[in-house]
Design a protein around this motif. Structure first.
Motif, PDB file in Angstrom:
ATOM      1  N   PRO A  27       0.452  -1.062  -0.236  1.00  0.00           N
ATOM      2  CA  PRO A  27       0.004   0.152   0.213  1.00  0.00           C
ATOM      3  C   PRO A  27       1.368   1.754  -0.169  1.00  0.00           C
ATOM      4  O   PRO A  27       0.287   1.914  -0.819  1.00  0.00           O
ATOM      5  CB  PRO A  27      -1.390  -0.279   1.055  1.00  0.00           C
ATOM      6  N   ALA A  28       1.800   1.046   0.568  1.00  0.00           N
ATOM      7  CA  ALA A  28       2.807   2.561   0.433  1.00  0.00           C
ATOM      8  C   ALA A  28       3.082   2.962  -0.977  1.00  0.00           C
ATOM      9  O   ALA A  28       3.211   3.749  -0.805  1.00  0.00           O
ATOM     10  CB  ALA A  28       3.988   2.766   1.916  1.00  0.00           C
ATOM     11  N   GLU A  31       0.208   3.786  -2.688  1.00  0.00           N
ATOM     12  CA  GLU A  31       0.603   5.872  -2.497  1.00  0.00           C
ATOM     13  C   GLU A  31       1.307   6.514  -3.150  1.00  0.00           C
ATOM     14  O   GLU A  31       1.174   7.556  -3.513  1.00  0.00           O
ATOM     15  CB  GLU A  31       0.226   5.497  -0.277  1.00  0.00           C
ATOM     16  N   ASP A  32       2.072   6.208  -2.895  1.00  0.00           N
ATOM     17  CA  ASP A  32       4.016   7.304  -3.244  1.00  0.00           C
ATOM     18  C   ASP A  32       3.692   7.488  -4.507  1.00  0.00           C
ATOM     19  O   ASP A  32       4.137   8.176  -4.846  1.00  0.00           O
ATOM     20  CB  ASP A  32       4.969   6.544  -3.026  1.00  0.00           C
ATOM     21  N   ALA A  34       0.478   7.313  -6.691  1.00  0.00           N
ATOM     22  CA  ALA A  34       0.090   8.230  -6.253  1.00  0.00           C
ATOM     23  C   ALA A  34       0.207   9.732  -6.442  1.00  0.00           C
ATOM     24  O   ALA A  34      -0.031  10.701  -7.704  1.00  0.00           O
ATOM     25  CB  ALA A  34      -1.135   7.915  -5.925  1.00  0.00           C
ATOM     26  N   TYR A  35       0.857  10.120  -5.479  1.00  0.00           N
ATOM     27  CA  TYR A  35       1.617  11.381  -5.292  1.00  0.00           C
ATOM     28  C   TYR A  35       2.513  11.423  -6.116  1.00  0.00           C
ATOM     29  O   TYR A  35       2.500  13.048  -6.780  1.00  0.00           O
ATOM     30  CB  TYR A  35       1.904  11.456  -3.903  1.00  0.00           C
ATOM     31  N   PRO A  50      -7.016  14.591  -1.248  1.00  0.00           N
ATOM     32  CA  PRO A  50      -6.493  12.656  -1.270  1.00  0.00           C
ATOM     33  C   PRO A  50      -8.005  12.030  -0.309  1.00  0.00           C
ATOM     34  O   PRO A  50      -8.961  13.216   0.039  1.00  0.00           O
ATOM     35  CB  PRO A  50      -5.495  12.906   0.879  1.00  0.00           C
ATOM     36  N   ASP A  52      -8.467   9.206   0.889  1.00  0.00           N
ATOM     37  CA  ASP A  52      -8.392   8.273   2.131  1.00  0.00           C
ATOM     38  C   ASP A  52      -8.784   6.598   0.866  1.00  0.00           C
ATOM     39  O   ASP A  52      -9.914   6.148   1.979  1.00  0.00           O
ATOM     40  CB  ASP A  52      -9.302   8.810   3.032  1.00  0.00           C
ATOM     41  N   GLN A  54      -8.376   3.723  -0.688  1.00  0.00           N
ATOM     42  CA  GLN A  54      -7.287   2.749  -0.955  1.00  0.00           C
ATOM     43  C   GLN A  54      -7.685   1.233  -1.239  1.00  0.00           C
ATOM     44  O   GLN A  54      -8.696   1.195  -0.125  1.00  0.00           O
ATOM     45  CB  GLN A  54      -5.660   2.839  -0.030  1.00  0.00           C
ATOM     46  N   SER A 136      -1.813  -3.149  -5.102  1.00  0.00           N
ATOM     47  CA  SER A 136      -2.664  -2.108  -4.048  1.00  0.00           C
ATOM     48  C   SER A 136      -2.729  -1.305  -4.914  1.00  0.00           C
ATOM     49  O   SER A 136      -1.642  -1.362  -5.485  1.00  0.00           O
ATOM     50  CB  SER A 136      -1.508  -1.901  -2.651  1.00  0.00           C
ATOM     51  N   TYR A 138      -4.232   3.327  -5.025  1.00  0.00           N
ATOM     52  CA  TYR A 138      -4.280   5.130  -4.200  1.00  0.00           C
ATOM     53  C   TYR A 138      -5.151   5.325  -5.287  1.00  0.00           C
ATOM     54  O   TYR A 138      -4.362   5.673  -6.102  1.00  0.00           O
ATOM     55  CB  TYR A 138      -2.976   4.827  -3.504  1.00  0.00           C
ATOM     56  N   LEU A 140      -6.184   9.338  -6.285  1.00  0.00           N
ATOM     57  CA  LEU A 140      -6.076  11.011  -6.016  1.00  0.00           C
ATOM     58  C   LEU A 140      -7.134  11.925  -7.248  1.00  0.00           C
ATOM     59  O   LEU A 140      -7.052  10.610  -8.176  1.00  0.00           O
ATOM     60  CB  LEU A 140      -5.005  11.357  -6.011  1.00  0.00           C
TER      61      LEU A 140
END
Length: 179
Positions: A27-28, A31-32, A34-35, A50, A52, A54, A136, A138, A140
């Motif tokens: 998951p991390a 997220e990274d 996506a950013y 964001p 939230d 995911q 995973s 995520y 945005l």
């Protein structure tokens, strides 16, 4: 006796090699990713929210999102994934079911940008077309622009917002799609 021991050692070595090449959901990393994708849109003046939102899913899984939209504003919907995802797709529909646009390019990253031609709700589907095990993801969402005079102010990008008179969204604005 030596043959039995040799077979056990070979089995352990084979199991270690298989485990080493198995990809696990991260998951991390999603997220990274996506950013990192969002930086380009922030530089273009998009305000990213964001969500939230995911999760983890296997190949063939889908998730539906409801995004409030205002006529004349630009929107971007980004999905970052981990290395277990092999192909992720996005489909964006208007509130009467017409396809606005999609991103079906092969790959583990997906994103769409569009200008809304109406006030209402866009329905966005994330589809994990291919994955190695569980992957995973995520999400945005970004918005850019100022509504014209006489048009209602933009609704905040709130994914917990319920859409009135829509029984499909009364339980949750984010729900799995399919059997």
């Amino acid at each position: 006796m030596k043959t039995s021991k040799l077979l056990r050692v070979a089995a352990v070595v084979a199991a270690c090699l298989v485990a080493h090449h198995t990809v696990f959901a991260d998951p991390a990393e999603a997220e990274d990713t996506a950013y990192r994708m969002a930086k380009k849109y922030v530089d273009k003046g998009f305000n990213m929210a964001p969500t939230d939102n995911q999760g983890v899913m296997g190949a063939g899984g889908s998730v539906r999102f409801l995004v409030p939209v205002n006529k004349g504003l630009d929107y971007v919907f980004l999905v970052g994934t981990d290395l277990a995802a092999k192909d992720v797709d996005i489909y964006v529909y208007d509130d009467v079911g017409g396809l606005i646009l999609d991103d079906r390019r092969p790959g583990r990253l997906a994103g769409v940008q569009f200008r809304s031609s109406y006030n209402g709700t866009a329905v966005v589907y994330l589809h994990m077309a291919n994955a190695s095990g569980l992957a995973s993801w995520y999400v945005l969402v970004g918005r850019r622009g100022v509504p014209k005079t006489g048009i209602q102010a933009p609704a905040p990008l709130d994914f917990n917002q319920q859409v009135p008179n829509d029984p499909a969204t009364q339980a949750s604005p984010v729900e799995p799609v399919g059997p």
